[in-house]
Design a protein around this motif. Structure first.
Motif, PDB file in Angstrom:
ATOM      1  N   HIS A 493       0.860  -1.183   0.000  1.00 40.17           N
ATOM      2  CA  HIS A 493       0.000   0.000   0.000  1.00 40.17           C
ATOM      3  C   HIS A 493       0.895   1.232   0.000  1.00 40.17           C
ATOM      4  N   HIS A 494       0.848   1.942  -1.118  1.00 33.55           N
ATOM      5  CA  HIS A 494       1.692   3.138  -1.244  1.00 33.55           C
ATOM      6  C   HIS A 494       0.845   4.360  -0.946  1.00 33.55           C
ATOM      7  N   PRO A 495       1.413   5.330  -0.161  1.00 27.36           N
ATOM      8  CA  PRO A 495       0.605   6.495   0.212  1.00 27.36           C
ATOM      9  C   PRO A 495       0.017   7.234  -0.988  1.00 27.36           C
ATOM     10  N   GLN A 496       0.781   7.348  -2.070  1.00 27.52           N
ATOM     11  CA  GLN A 496       0.245   8.052  -3.249  1.00 27.52           C
ATOM     12  C   GLN A 496      -0.346   7.090  -4.289  1.00 27.52           C
ATOM     13  N   LEU A 497       0.401   6.004  -4.563  1.00 30.12           N
ATOM     14  CA  LEU A 497      -0.028   5.086  -5.633  1.00 30.12           C
ATOM     15  C   LEU A 497      -1.198   4.212  -5.197  1.00 30.12           C
ATOM     16  N   GLY A 498      -1.381   4.127  -3.898  1.00 26.47           N
ATOM     17  CA  GLY A 498      -2.479   3.302  -3.374  1.00 26.47           C
ATOM     18  C   GLY A 498      -2.063   1.847  -3.343  1.00 26.47           C
ATOM     19  N   GLU A 499      -3.039   0.944  -3.551  1.00 23.93           N
ATOM     20  CA  GLU A 499      -2.745  -0.491  -3.549  1.00 23.93           C
ATOM     21  C   GLU A 499      -2.055  -0.846  -4.863  1.00 23.93           C
ATOM     22  N   VAL A 500      -0.850  -1.316  -4.746  1.00 25.90           N
ATOM     23  CA  VAL A 500      -0.142  -1.742  -5.971  1.00 25.90           C
ATOM     24  C   VAL A 500      -0.314  -3.256  -6.081  1.00 25.90           C
ATOM     25  N   PHE A 505       4.160  -5.309  -8.594  1.00 25.49           N
ATOM     26  CA  PHE A 505       5.378  -5.088  -7.799  1.00 25.49           C
ATOM     27  C   PHE A 505       6.203  -6.346  -7.567  1.00 25.49           C
ATOM     28  N   ILE A 506       5.537  -7.556  -7.635  1.00 32.28           N
ATOM     29  CA  ILE A 506       6.349  -8.776  -7.423  1.00 32.28           C
ATOM     30  C   ILE A 506       7.387  -8.946  -8.561  1.00 32.28           C
ATOM     31  N   PRO A 507       6.963  -8.833  -9.849  1.00 31.58           N
ATOM     32  CA  PRO A 507       7.991  -8.934 -10.904  1.00 31.58           C
ATOM     33  C   PRO A 507       9.078  -7.871 -10.756  1.00 31.58           C
ATOM     34  N   LEU A 508       8.661  -6.648 -10.358  1.00 33.85           N
ATOM     35  CA  LEU A 508       9.640  -5.567 -10.167  1.00 33.85           C
ATOM     36  C   LEU A 508      10.609  -5.927  -9.035  1.00 33.85           C
ATOM     37  N   ALA A 509      10.033  -6.492  -7.955  1.00 29.98           N
ATOM     38  CA  ALA A 509      10.866  -6.891  -6.808  1.00 29.98           C
ATOM     39  C   ALA A 509      11.823  -8.009  -7.216  1.00 29.98           C
ATOM     40  N   GLU A 510      11.317  -8.895  -8.114  1.00 28.46           N
ATOM     41  CA  GLU A 510      12.197  -9.981  -8.567  1.00 28.46           C
ATOM     42  C   GLU A 510      13.316  -9.441  -9.440  1.00 28.46           C
ATOM     43  N   GLU A 511      12.956  -8.515 -10.323  1.00 28.34           N
ATOM     44  CA  GLU A 511      13.964  -7.925 -11.208  1.00 28.34           C
ATOM     45  C   GLU A 511      15.046  -7.204 -10.429  1.00 28.34           C
ATOM     46  N   THR A 512      14.635  -6.511  -9.388  1.00 32.74           N
ATOM     47  CA  THR A 512      15.588  -5.682  -8.644  1.00 32.74           C
ATOM     48  C   THR A 512      16.253  -6.436  -7.494  1.00 32.74           C
ATOM     49  N   GLY A 513      15.770  -7.643  -7.234  1.00 31.54           N
ATOM     50  CA  GLY A 513      16.367  -8.433  -6.137  1.00 31.54           C
ATOM     51  C   GLY A 513      15.748  -8.112  -4.788  1.00 31.54           C
ATOM     52  N   LEU A 514      14.826  -7.139  -4.785  1.00 27.52           N
ATOM     53  CA  LEU A 514      14.185  -6.768  -3.508  1.00 27.52           C
ATOM     54  C   LEU A 514      13.310  -7.891  -2.966  1.00 27.52           C
ATOM     55  N   ILE A 515      12.981  -8.846  -3.842  1.00 24.59           N
ATOM     56  CA  ILE A 515      12.101  -9.942  -3.433  1.00 24.59           C
ATOM     57  C   ILE A 515      12.680 -10.735  -2.260  1.00 24.59           C
ATOM     58  N   CYS A 516      14.013 -10.760  -2.159  1.00 27.66           N
ATOM     59  CA  CYS A 516      14.635 -11.525  -1.071  1.00 27.66           C
ATOM     60  C   CYS A 516      14.247 -10.939   0.291  1.00 27.66           C
ATOM     61  N   ALA A 517      14.406  -9.627   0.398  1.00 28.17           N
ATOM     62  CA  ALA A 517      14.064  -8.967   1.667  1.00 28.17           C
ATOM     63  C   ALA A 517      12.564  -9.042   1.928  1.00 28.17           C
TER      64      ALA A 517
END
Ligand code: C2E
Ligand code: MG
Ligand code: MG
Length: 718
Positions: A493-500, A505-517
């Motif tokens: 839940h992003h304050p401006q973007l709302g519910e993403v 965001f999962i593919p983006l998190a996977e691409e950037t490696g943020l998915i691990c955290a």
């Protein structure tokens, strides 16, 4: 003398002998003749003296008495001596008393001229002048002159003899020399012949016939000795030469071998250089131009386009869901597929256009000369159509689709970098729009791209800002209707973007490696929540999704173990959901990790089953407990017969392999009924409840308990 030197030795010797012997004979003869002539002359002189004595004695009385007549008579006696040329008798004072000449006879004493005084006149005559002595007293003088005819006659005779002797001696000398000179010349000639033969044939084994003990014999001996020496040297030389030739041929062979090696090395080096150049500009797998060559050609095309008043297009494309094929069927199949795709792409464009592979399943097509953007659209459609034809890889029929982004020069950019970036953006748009289509660049894409970048930055901060939460979706046992578990699903839940939505965001998190955290945080949160439910009397099994990156991260099982021990959740209450592709991507690593999970006591479920290309029997080799039939089959269960058959087959096979079956995305009663009829164990879907936050899930559980297992539709995904 020079001529003499050139004539043959035999003739030379003959000549020398003849000349020598002739000269000798001549000298001897001349000596003898000279001696004889001298003797003869002396005898003649003596005879003339004796004649003078006789004349003097006969005329002595006449002189004493002055009887000139008797003197003349005495002189007349000389007539019988034909050789006496003249004679004269003189008185004591020298007065002439009588005179005789051969021509005139006795002359009267007065008319008698005085005889010249005798002297040496060897050439013509001989003279004697003698005193006439009577009783010791000189009474007169007698003077006689004789000619030399006798001598001359003898001389002529001698000349004849000498000539004859000379001729004979010459003949004899010739005959003798001809016979005797052979003794000398024969060995020399043989020596010469041998020397000639040796020098012409170079045959040093020849020898001159041995001579006697004389100098020639010594010469022949020395010559033969010299030949022996030469022969030894020659043999040595021949040996050396042979050795040298062997060495030369050996060295030549070595050199030739070295040369051919060098040539080979050179050719290899040239080939390597050519290969390296080729490799530097081509993709090793497909042999298509690579990014570097594409850049070069793009630069050239951009330079030509304004001059030729034409446009050019860049088509950026990648294969939809190629990763799934690669992960499930293996890289070898993936590679063969890419090669076939490359060949098909080449057939879609003109020779002057460029098809390049940028890496993975990304290709770029440069249309170097088009009149209008629609030309690029037509090529893009041709590519889509061509690639949609089934491909055959190792007997397997594969279906691929592609998404294409198109940017046009000069409309969408004037430099290569800009055109590529825009084509890339269009590709994302094509993917967003359901794949298997092409998109032209539009100005709003810049904004979308910007948005994506913003989202990436925001996602990085989302976790620490507490914007990520976990929602839980119930899993219900089909037979009993009891809620047996829940799937933990991340929410942002992003304050401006709302519910993403997770799909963004999962593919983006996977691409950037943020998915691990994020994944770790979801796991820990879900385990803690499950523990709380367990403590509250709801022993649910909590399912947590794991992505591929987490497997690559390393200590995944350590992380799971820590989450379990931190929360105190029983391992059997945790289920780890892994997609087929994650399992297939790195089989060994996955197998090892799954074994560790299994050893810990956790459950393992294969998520979204049916979307990949793996078979259930293959999957069952891994320590798996549950198979989750993908929503795409479930949603059309009652509509598409094929999907129904697949679902039925999956259920039957999974059961035969002693695997539990969960159906995802169950929204309708018909679907539930179908699944129940075919023995599906568990269902998950909006029919029972949407993913909700923990408090809502508590309420859901309470409601379920109250209604004793009746299906409850969720009020909405919060
Ligand atoms: P998934 O693991 O297959 O999760 C099930 C997805 O199906 C969820 O979507 C869920 O909301 C949706 N779903 C369940 N029942 C129905 C239904 O009846 N109808 C429809 N239309 N959808 C239903 P969601 O939450 O949007 O998640 C999407 C995907 O995102 C998940 O698919 C999962 O792969 C991934 N995901 C979500 N959270 C996490 C996470 O914490 N870690 C990882 N690695 N992936 C996550
Ligand atoms: Mg899941
Ligand atoms: Mg799923």
């Amino acid at each position: 003398m020079r001529r003499l030197r050139d004539i043959p030795l035999r003739s030379k010797l003959t000549l020398i002998i003849m000349m020598t012997s002739t000269a000798t004979a001549l000298l001897v003869i001349l000596g003898l003749v000279a001696n004889d002539i001298t003797n003869m002359r002396r005898t003649m002189a003596e005879d003339l003296g004796t004649l003078a004595d006789i004349v003097g004695a006969n005329s002595a009385a006449a002189i004493v008495f002055g009887d000139t007549r008797s003197v003349q008579e005495t002189l007349g006696f000389l007539h019988s001596q034909p050789h006496v040329l003249s004679a004269a008798i003189a008185g004591p004072e020298g007065g002439p008393l009588g005179r005789y000449t051969q021509e005139d006879g006795v002359l009267p004493h007065r008319a008698t001229p005085a005889l010249p005084s005798p002297g040496p006149s060897w050439g013509r005559h001989i003279e004697v002048k003698q005193d006439i002595v009577l009783d010791g007293e000189k009474i007169g003088t007698v003077h006689l002159r004789s000619d030399l005819s006798q001598l001359h006659q003898r001389l002529r005779w001698y000349a004849g003899i000498v000539g004859l002797v000379l001729v004979l001696s010459l003949l004899l000398a010739y005959a003798l020399s001809a016979a005797l000179q052979r003794v000398v010349t024969r060995p020399i000639l043989r020596l010469a012949d041998t020397a000639r033969a040796v020098s012409s044939d170079k045959n040093y084994s020849l020898r001159a016939p041995p001579g006697g003990g004389d100098e020639i014999g010594v010469l022949i001996g020395s010559f033969n000795g010299m030949l022996s020496e030469i022969q030894v040297r020659d043999t040595e030389l021949e040996h050396h030469q042979k050795h040298l030739q062997e060495m030369v041929s050996l060295r030549t062979a070595e050199l030739e071998a070295a040369n051919s090696k060098l040539q080979l090395a050179k050719e290899q080096a040239e080939m390597a250089a050519e290969r390296m150049t080729h490799q530097a500009y081509h993709d090793a797998l497909t042999e298509l131009p690579n990014r570097a060559l594409l850049n070069d050609r793009l630069i050239v095309a951009l330079a030509h386009a304004p001059r030729e008043h034409c446009k050019l297009a860049l088509l950026f494309l990648d294969l939809d869901r190629f990763k799934v094929i690669n992960d499930s069927l293996g890289h070898a199949v993936g590679d063969r597929l890419l090669v076939q795709v490359a060949r098909r792409l080449e057939h879609c464009v003109r020779r002057e256009d460029t098809v390049a592979r940028l890496g993975g399943d990304e290709f770029m097509v440069l249309l170097s000369s088009i009149q209008e953007p629609n030309d690029a659209g037509r090529v893009a459609q041709k590519i889509i159509d061509t690639l949609s034809e089934p491909l055959n890889c190792d007997g397997q029929e594969l279906h691929v689709t592609t998404s294409i982004g198109i940017s046009i020069y000069p409309d969408d950019g004037t430099d290569g970098g800009m055109l590529m970036k825009n084509a890339d953006m269009c590709l994302y748009r094509a993917k967003d729009r359901g794949r298997n289509n092409y998109q032209f660049w539009t100005a709003d894409m810049d904004a979308a791209s910007h948005q994506r970048l913003t989202m990436e930055n925001e996602l990085r901060k989302a976790l620490e800002r507490g914007e990520i939460s976990v929602h839980y979706q119930p899993k219900v046992a089909v037979a009993s209707g009891i809620v047996t578990g829940a799937e933990a699903l991340a929410r942002w839940h992003h304050p401006q973007l709302g519910e993403v939505p997770p799909a963004r965001f999962i593919p983006l998190a996977e691409e950037t490696g943020l998915i691990c955290a994020i994944g770790e945080w979801v796991l820990r949160t879900a385990c803690a929540q499950a523990r709380r439910w367990s403590d509250a009397g709801h022993p649910l099994r909590i399912a947590v999704n794991l992505s591929a990156n987490q497997f690559l991260q390393g200590d995944l099982s350590g992380m799971v173990a820590r989450a379990l021990s931190e929360s105190g959740l029983e391992p059997a209450r945790l289920e780890l959901e892994i997609t087929e592709s994650v399992v297939m991507q790195n089989r060994e690593t996955s197998m090892a990790a799954l074994r560790e999970f299994k050893n810990m006591g956790t459950h393992i479920a294969i998520d979204d089953f049916g979307t990949g290309f793996s078979s259930l029997s293959y999957i069952s080799r891994f320590p798996v407990d549950t198979v989750k039939i993908d929503r795409s089959f479930v949603s059309k269960l009652t509509v598409v017969e094929e999907d129904a058959s697949i679902a039925k087959a999956i259920i039957a096979m999974a059961h035969s392999l002693r695997l539990e079956v969960v159906a995802e995305g169950v929204e309708e009663e018909d679907q539930l009924r179908f699944l129940k009829d075919h023995g599906c164990d568990t269902v998950q879907g909006y029919l029972y409840g949407r993913p909700v936050a923990a408090p809502e899930f508590d309420a859901f559980l309470a409601a379920r308990q109250a209604s004793r297992g009746a299906p409850v539709a969720s009020s909405g995904d919060t």
